[in-house]
Design a protein around this motif. Structure first.
Motif, PDB file in Angstrom:
ATOM      1  N   VAL A   1       0.863  -1.140  -0.085  1.00 48.88           N
ATOM      2  CA  VAL A   1       0.042  -0.124   0.016  1.00 48.88           C
ATOM      3  C   VAL A   1       0.976   1.281  -0.085  1.00 48.88           C
ATOM      4  CG1 VAL A   1      -1.657   1.309   1.384  1.00 48.88           C
ATOM      5  CG2 VAL A   1      -1.896  -0.976   1.171  1.00 48.88           C
ATOM      6  N   ALA A   2       1.949   1.161   0.928  1.00 47.28           N
ATOM      7  CA  ALA A   2       2.671   2.393   0.867  1.00 47.28           C
ATOM      8  C   ALA A   2       4.349   2.483   0.816  1.00 47.28           C
ATOM      9  CB  ALA A   2       2.250   2.910   2.497  1.00 47.28           C
ATOM     10  N   GLY A   3       4.937   1.298   0.683  1.00 51.73           N
ATOM     11  CA  GLY A   3       6.218   1.080   0.589  1.00 51.73           C
ATOM     12  C   GLY A   3       6.872   2.221  -0.585  1.00 51.73           C
ATOM     13  N   THR A   4       6.559   2.217  -1.686  1.00 57.48           N
ATOM     14  CA  THR A   4       6.926   2.936  -2.558  1.00 57.48           C
ATOM     15  C   THR A   4       6.998   4.599  -2.515  1.00 57.48           C
ATOM     16  OG1 THR A   4       6.504   1.348  -4.339  1.00 57.48           O
ATOM     17  CG2 THR A   4       6.978   3.541  -5.037  1.00 57.48           C
ATOM     18  N   LEU A   5       5.526   5.026  -1.742  1.00 54.28           N
ATOM     19  CA  LEU A   5       5.482   6.241  -1.618  1.00 54.28           C
ATOM     20  C   LEU A   5       6.277   6.830  -0.483  1.00 54.28           C
ATOM     21  CD1 LEU A   5       4.138   9.162  -1.861  1.00 54.28           C
ATOM     22  CD2 LEU A   5       2.021   8.156  -0.240  1.00 54.28           C
ATOM     23  N   LEU A   6       6.535   5.881   0.568  1.00 54.36           N
ATOM     24  CA  LEU A   6       7.346   6.068   1.950  1.00 54.36           C
ATOM     25  C   LEU A   6       8.708   6.433   1.483  1.00 54.36           C
ATOM     26  CD1 LEU A   6       7.332   6.351   5.066  1.00 54.36           C
ATOM     27  CD2 LEU A   6       7.896   3.977   4.946  1.00 54.36           C
ATOM     28  N   ARG A   7       9.316   5.470   0.623  1.00 52.10           N
ATOM     29  CA  ARG A   7      10.803   5.547   0.165  1.00 52.10           C
ATOM     30  C   ARG A   7      10.778   7.107  -0.533  1.00 52.10           C
ATOM     31  NH1 ARG A   7       9.681   0.045   0.302  1.00 52.10           N
ATOM     32  NH2 ARG A   7       9.223   0.160  -2.051  1.00 52.10           N
ATOM     33  N   GLY A   8       9.906   7.244  -1.408  1.00 49.98           N
ATOM     34  CA  GLY A   8       9.965   8.539  -2.316  1.00 49.98           C
ATOM     35  C   GLY A   8      10.054   9.632  -1.465  1.00 49.98           C
ATOM     36  N   LEU A   9       9.256   9.631  -0.284  1.00 51.00           N
ATOM     37  CA  LEU A   9       8.973  10.763   0.537  1.00 51.00           C
ATOM     38  C   LEU A   9      10.540  10.890   1.316  1.00 51.00           C
ATOM     39  CD1 LEU A   9       5.630  10.271   2.252  1.00 51.00           C
ATOM     40  CD2 LEU A   9       6.182  11.947   0.831  1.00 51.00           C
ATOM     41  N   MET A  10      11.306   9.642   1.836  1.00 53.02           N
ATOM     42  CA  MET A  10      12.474   9.850   2.301  1.00 53.02           C
ATOM     43  C   MET A  10      13.639  10.482   1.426  1.00 53.02           C
ATOM     44  SD  MET A  10      11.600   8.662   5.382  1.00 53.02           S
ATOM     45  CE  MET A  10      13.095   7.814   6.495  1.00 53.02           C
ATOM     46  N   THR A  11      13.664   9.714   0.429  1.00 54.50           N
ATOM     47  CA  THR A  11      14.596  10.260  -0.659  1.00 54.50           C
ATOM     48  C   THR A  11      14.671  11.615  -1.119  1.00 54.50           C
ATOM     49  OG1 THR A  11      13.575   9.332  -2.546  1.00 54.50           O
ATOM     50  CG2 THR A  11      15.255   7.775  -1.428  1.00 54.50           C
ATOM     51  N   THR A  12      13.214  12.162  -1.515  1.00 53.11           N
ATOM     52  CA  THR A  12      13.006  13.328  -1.884  1.00 53.11           C
ATOM     53  C   THR A  12      13.475  14.656  -0.757  1.00 53.11           C
ATOM     54  OG1 THR A  12      11.447  12.730  -3.532  1.00 53.11           O
ATOM     55  CG2 THR A  12      11.089  14.823  -2.687  1.00 53.11           C
ATOM     56  N   THR A  13      13.111  14.030   0.549  1.00 54.27           N
ATOM     57  CA  THR A  13      13.333  15.029   1.497  1.00 54.27           C
ATOM     58  C   THR A  13      15.039  15.367   1.508  1.00 54.27           C
ATOM     59  OG1 THR A  13      11.407  14.434   2.649  1.00 54.27           O
ATOM     60  CG2 THR A  13      13.173  15.302   3.995  1.00 54.27           C
ATOM     61  N   LEU A  14      15.523  14.256   1.569  1.00 50.30           N
ATOM     62  CA  LEU A  14      16.925  14.250   1.587  1.00 50.30           C
ATOM     63  C   LEU A  14      17.894  15.061   0.551  1.00 50.30           C
ATOM     64  CD1 LEU A  14      18.647  10.714   2.517  1.00 50.30           C
ATOM     65  CD2 LEU A  14      18.746  12.876   3.757  1.00 50.30           C
ATOM     66  N   THR A  15      17.145  14.809  -0.663  1.00 54.93           N
ATOM     67  CA  THR A  15      17.528  15.980  -1.668  1.00 54.93           C
ATOM     68  C   THR A  15      17.175  17.218  -1.617  1.00 54.93           C
ATOM     69  OG1 THR A  15      17.001  14.037  -3.607  1.00 54.93           O
ATOM     70  CG2 THR A  15      17.149  16.180  -4.493  1.00 54.93           C
ATOM     71  N   GLU A  16      15.820  17.367  -1.100  1.00 52.60           N
ATOM     72  CA  GLU A  16      15.770  19.007  -0.766  1.00 52.60           C
ATOM     73  C   GLU A  16      16.574  19.336   0.295  1.00 52.60           C
ATOM     74  OE1 GLU A  16      13.500  20.993  -2.234  1.00 52.60           O
ATOM     75  OE2 GLU A  16      13.039  19.442  -3.848  1.00 52.60           O
ATOM     76  N   LEU A  17      17.133  18.549   1.263  1.00 51.26           N
ATOM     77  CA  LEU A  17      18.089  19.046   2.025  1.00 51.26           C
ATOM     78  C   LEU A  17      19.357  19.229   1.977  1.00 51.26           C
ATOM     79  CD1 LEU A  17      17.228  16.820   5.179  1.00 51.26           C
ATOM     80  CD2 LEU A  17      16.771  19.165   5.089  1.00 51.26           C
ATOM     81  N   GLY A  18      19.742  18.920   0.561  1.00 57.71           N
ATOM     82  CA  GLY A  18      20.924  18.953  -0.071  1.00 57.71           C
ATOM     83  C   GLY A  18      21.833  18.087   0.564  1.00 57.71           C
ATOM     84  N   HIS A  19      21.493  16.852   0.882  1.00 64.96           N
ATOM     85  CA  HIS A  19      22.223  15.867   1.452  1.00 64.96           C
ATOM     86  C   HIS A  19      23.062  15.171   0.066  1.00 64.96           C
ATOM     87  CE1 HIS A  19      23.666  12.691   4.247  1.00 64.96           C
ATOM     88  NE2 HIS A  19      23.215  11.629   3.260  1.00 64.96           N
ATOM     89  N   ARG A  20      24.476  15.031   0.559  1.00 67.85           N
ATOM     90  CA  ARG A  20      25.241  14.042  -0.335  1.00 67.85           C
ATOM     91  C   ARG A  20      25.238  12.668   0.055  1.00 67.85           C
ATOM     92  NH1 ARG A  20      29.849  18.590  -1.993  1.00 67.85           N
ATOM     93  NH2 ARG A  20      28.581  20.021  -2.907  1.00 67.85           N
ATOM     94  N   ARG A  21      25.303  11.704  -0.917  1.00 72.84           N
ATOM     95  CA  ARG A  21      25.383  10.490  -0.326  1.00 72.84           C
ATOM     96  C   ARG A  21      26.551  10.026  -0.315  1.00 72.84           C
ATOM     97  NH1 ARG A  21      20.475   6.620  -3.421  1.00 72.84           N
ATOM     98  NH2 ARG A  21      18.817   8.101  -2.829  1.00 72.84           N
ATOM     99  N   GLY A  22      27.002   9.179   0.670  1.00 72.15           N
ATOM    100  CA  GLY A  22      28.403   8.656   0.561  1.00 72.15           C
ATOM    101  C   GLY A  22      29.177   9.364   1.452  1.00 72.15           C
TER     102      GLY A  22
END
Length: 259
Positions: free
Chosen positions: A238-259
């Protein structure tokens, strides 16, 4: 992906929130992000369990007794052990202590204060509280450090692929899932604390309450809950794809760099 894309087409009865905070001495300027569609406050009991464990330690003189309940409350999301902490310390004391430490003010549920899962919160409040927890751990608070270590032990079966989605295997995470018999939605939520070094902290939160109205599906879901069977797969559907999308989009908006 942008938040507008994630929220576009949501059912009118759905509620979705996401929030993130990035801050800390020696890092880039502080940044906060939050988005909301639907209700202003949601119930996300499991996301609060590590916070309850953190503040209850100071109120339970027997450290072994505290750990006996706090560790499973965090690592395997044990409701029974969370309730033991909640009632031993007292709902208002726990929430007042959280307010004192984090500045976030939450109220015990009106109907039955013994129901720890009925506390209603906003995603930005959860992000704020976890940022304080993370920075306390970085500054040497041993209980905060222990709680974050337990969050790093949360297994893949209870993580909804969040670590992989945000590209941070060592992230401290907590996820939650529930659909009450009187609700026509499934609630699925997650918080992640990403390691950044020093007193710097990055925290992201995603919270969803999505329609689940088919009578037979709801009946089967409640039967599984009553008999102790796993329902995580249903929440993933029901929610897995949306939940992960919310988390990754939030990180992107924060300017977080992976690694």
């Amino acid at each position: 992906m942008r938040f507008n894309e994630l929220l576009d087409g949501l059912d009118p009865s759905a509620s979705v929130q996401a929030a993130g905070i990035r801050r800390g001495y020696g890092g880039p300027p502080a940044r906060a992000v939050n988005v909301r569609s639907g209700l202003a406050r949601l119930r996300c009991a499991s996301l609060l369990k590590p916070l309850y464990a953190w503040v209850s330690a100071a109120r339970i003189p027997d450290a072994d007794r505290w750990r006996r309940h706090a560790e499973p409350a965090v690592v395997v999301s044990s409701n029974t052990d969370t309730l033991s902490l909640w009632l031993a310390v007292g709902p208002r004391v726990i929430l007042d202590d959280l307010h004192h430490r984090t500045g976030v003010a939450w109220a015990p549920p009106n109907g039955d204060p013994s129901r720890f899962g009925s506390v209603e919160v906003a995603a930005e409040e959860v992000a704020t509280a976890y940022t304080v927890l993370a920075q306390a751990a970085a500054a040497g608070d041993p209980v905060a450090g222990t709680v974050l270590e337990w969050m790093r032990q949360v297994g893949a079966a209870q993580a909804f692929g969040v670590r992989e989605a945000i590209g941070s295997p060592p992230a401290a995470i907590k996820c939650g899932w529930y659909g009450a018999p009187d609700e026509t939605c499934l609630r699925t939520h997650a918080v992640a604390v990403l390691p950044r070094g020093g007193t710097r902290a990055t925290v992201v939160v995603g919270m969803t309450a999505l329609p689940y109205t088919d009578p037979r599906e709801r009946e089967t879901y409640q039967e599984k809950i009553a008999t102790g069977l796993s329902v995580e797969a249903e929440h993933e559907k029901v929610a897995g794809t949306l939940l992960r999308g919310l988390m990754t989009t939030t990180l992107t908006e924060l300017g977080h760099r992976r690694g």
